[in-house]
Motif scaffolding. Structure first.
Motif: not given
Length: 404
Positions: A120-126
Motif C-alpha cells: 500500500i502506497v503512502k506519498i511522502a510529505k511535500g
C-alpha cells in the motif's frame, strides 16, 4: 356715363384682387416663420450632438433627450471593483491557429521511480506533480503489513545480484561515453527495483527513492493505492523542462515558418502564454512521435506542475502579421444576444457602451475590426461590473455624451 362705368369696373377688379394679396402676404409670413423654425430646430438638433449628461429644463417637451448608451459608474466603485482602462492604439496584429497537441518528456532526460515491493502506497510529505526533488529523495513508502506473500524470496535475491552486476558493467562504459545515458538510466532503474524488492522482512514500509535530481512530471499513484513490485510510482525529468508538441495540419504548412510563439489551454480552461512558462520554439527533438497528416511544431517549456506529461492540450499557434490594428484583452469584450460590446470611459463617472466587430483571437488577445477608435479610453478589466451598472438610468451632471 363712360367714366362711371370705368370707375365701377376698377372698383370691382380691386375688390377681387384684395384677397389674393392678403393670402400672398400671409403665405409669405408663414414661409419666413417656417424658415425660422427650421433654423431653430436645426440649431437645437446640432446642440444635442454635444449634449452634456444633465437634465435640461426647457419649455419644449421635445428638448429632453434620454442617453441610454451612457452608463454611470462612480470612480470609487471603479476602484473597488478593479476597473482598469487603457488607451486604444494601433499595433502590429498577430494571427492565431487553434490546434491540438501533446505534452512530452525530453528524450533521455526522464527517470521512472518503481515500487520497491508490493503493498500500500503512502506519498511522502511535500511530494506532488511539479515538485523539485534531489537525488535519493523518497517519493513514497510501500508497506506490505498485514498482507500475505510479503516475505522476500530467493528469486528477489537472484534478480538483485544480476541487476547489480549489469549496473557495475555499464557504469565505466557510461563514464567513457560508450553507452548512452538512456541505457545507463534503464540499468539503474532495474537495479533500484531489484534492490528494494530484496528485503529481509517485507512487512516493513519500504521507501521508494529517486536516483536523479529533477522535477516530478507525473505521479502514477495516490495514497492508499495497492501496487505490485516494479509498478511505476513517478516520473522524474532531469532538466526541469518538458516539450510541447503542437500538430499543425499540412494544409496550413505555409504558416509553419512564421509561427513565433503559442498559448496553451489548460484542463481547467485557463490560457497560459509561452512567456509565462519560460517557453521557446525549438527544432524537432530526437525520437519524438509524429502524427500522420500534421506538421509538428515544438516548444520547450518549464514544468510548473500545470502540464502533465502524456496529456493532450489545445494550443493557439501565433504568427506575426504585416497588418496593424487595435487589439484588446479578451476580457474587455462582453457579449449580448450575439453582439459584442466594449465600454469607453468618457470621464470620471460615465462610460459609453460601444458595439464592436471582432477579428481573430489567440485566446488572450482579440482584434477589433470596427467600433473603436485609436486614442479612446477603453475598459480592459471589470467590464462585467460596468455592464451590470448599465441597468441604471441615472445620469449625473457634467457627464459628457459623444456621438460616434
Amino acid at each position: 356715363m363712360n367714366f362711371k362705368y370705368i370707375a365701377f369696373v376698377a372698383y370691382v377688379t380691386a375688390m377681387l384682387l384684395l384677397p389674393s394679396c392678403v393670402s400672398h402676404n400671409e403665405n409669405g409670413h408663414d414661409h419666413h416663420e417656417h424658415e425660422y423654425n427650421h433654423k431653430h430646430n436645426h440649431e437645437h438638433s446640432h446642440d444635442h450632438d454635444h449634449v452634456r449628461c444633465e437634465e435640461h429644463d426647457n419649455d419644449d417637451d421635445d428638448d429632453e433627450q434620454v442617453l441610454s448608451d451612457v452608463i454611470v459608474f462612480a470612480p470609487e466603485r471603479a476602484a473597488k471593483y478593479g476597473v482598469e482602462t487603457m488607451l486604444a492604439k494601433r499595433t502590429q496584429l498577430s494571427s492565431a491557429i487553434r490546434v491540438s497537441g501533446e505534452i512530452q518528456s525530453a528524450p533521455g532526460e526522464s527517470y521512472t521511480v518503481a515500487a520497491p515491493s508490493s503493498g500500500i502506497v503512502k506519498i511522502a510529505k511535500g511530494i506532488s506533480q511539479g515538485s523539485h526533488v534531489g537525488a535519493g529523495v523518497g517519493i513514497c513508502t510501500v508497506s506490505a503489513k498485514n498482507m500475505t506473500g510479503g516475505d522476500a524470496n530467493e528469486q528477489a535475491k537472484i534478480d538483485y545480484e544480476a541487476a547489480k552486476r549489469e549496473l557495475e558493467r555499464l557504469k565505466p562504459l557510461y563514464e567513457d561515453k560508450i553507452v548512452t545515458q538512456r541505457e545507463y538510466n534503464a540499468a539503474l532503474q532495474v537495479y533500484e527495483t531489484a534492490k528494494n524488492a530484496y528485503l529481509p522482512n517485507s512487512q516493513q514500509a519500504v521507501l521508494a527513492r529517486t536516483s536523479i535530481a529533477g522535477v516530478i512530471t507525473d505521479l502514477f499513484v495516490v495514497d492508499g493505492q495497492y501496487v505490485e513490485a516494479g509498478a511505476p510510482i513517478a516520473e522524474i525529468n532531469r532538466n526541469s523542462r518538458i516539450v510541447l508538441r503542437a500538430d499543425l495540419p499540412e494544409r496550413l504548412k505555409s504558416t509553419y515558418s512564421t509561427i513565433k510563439t503559442a498559448n496553451v489551454v489548460l484542463a481547467d480552461g485557463t490560457i497560459v502564454s509561452m512567456a509565462a512558462l519560460n517557453g521557446k520554439r525549438v527544432s524537432s527533438p530526437v525520437a519524438m512521435t509524429v502524427k500522420s497528416g500534421y506538421l509538428p511544431v515544438y516548444f520547450e517549456v518549464d514544468n510548473d506542475g500545470s502540464l502533465s506529461v502524456g496529456s493532450f492540450v489545445e494550443i493557439y499557434l501565433i504568427s506575426e502579421s504585416e497588418n496593424y490594428g487595435i487589439q484588446l484583452p479578451v476580457e474587455s469584450v462582453v457579449e449580448e444576444l450575439g453582439n459584442y460590446y466594449v465600454y469607453v470611459r468618457l470621464d470620471d463617472d460615465c462610460y459609453d457602451k460601444r458595439k464592436v466587430e471582432l477579428g481573430a483571437s489567440d485566446g488572450k488577445i482579440v482584434q477589433l475590426l470596427h467600433g473603436l477608435n485609436e486614442g479612446e479610453d477603453v475598459v480592459v478589466k471589470g467590464s462585467t461590473y460596468i455592464r451590470l451598472a448599465g441597468n441604471s438610468s441615472a445620469i449625473p451632471d457634467g457627464c459628457e455624451h459623444h456621438h460616434h
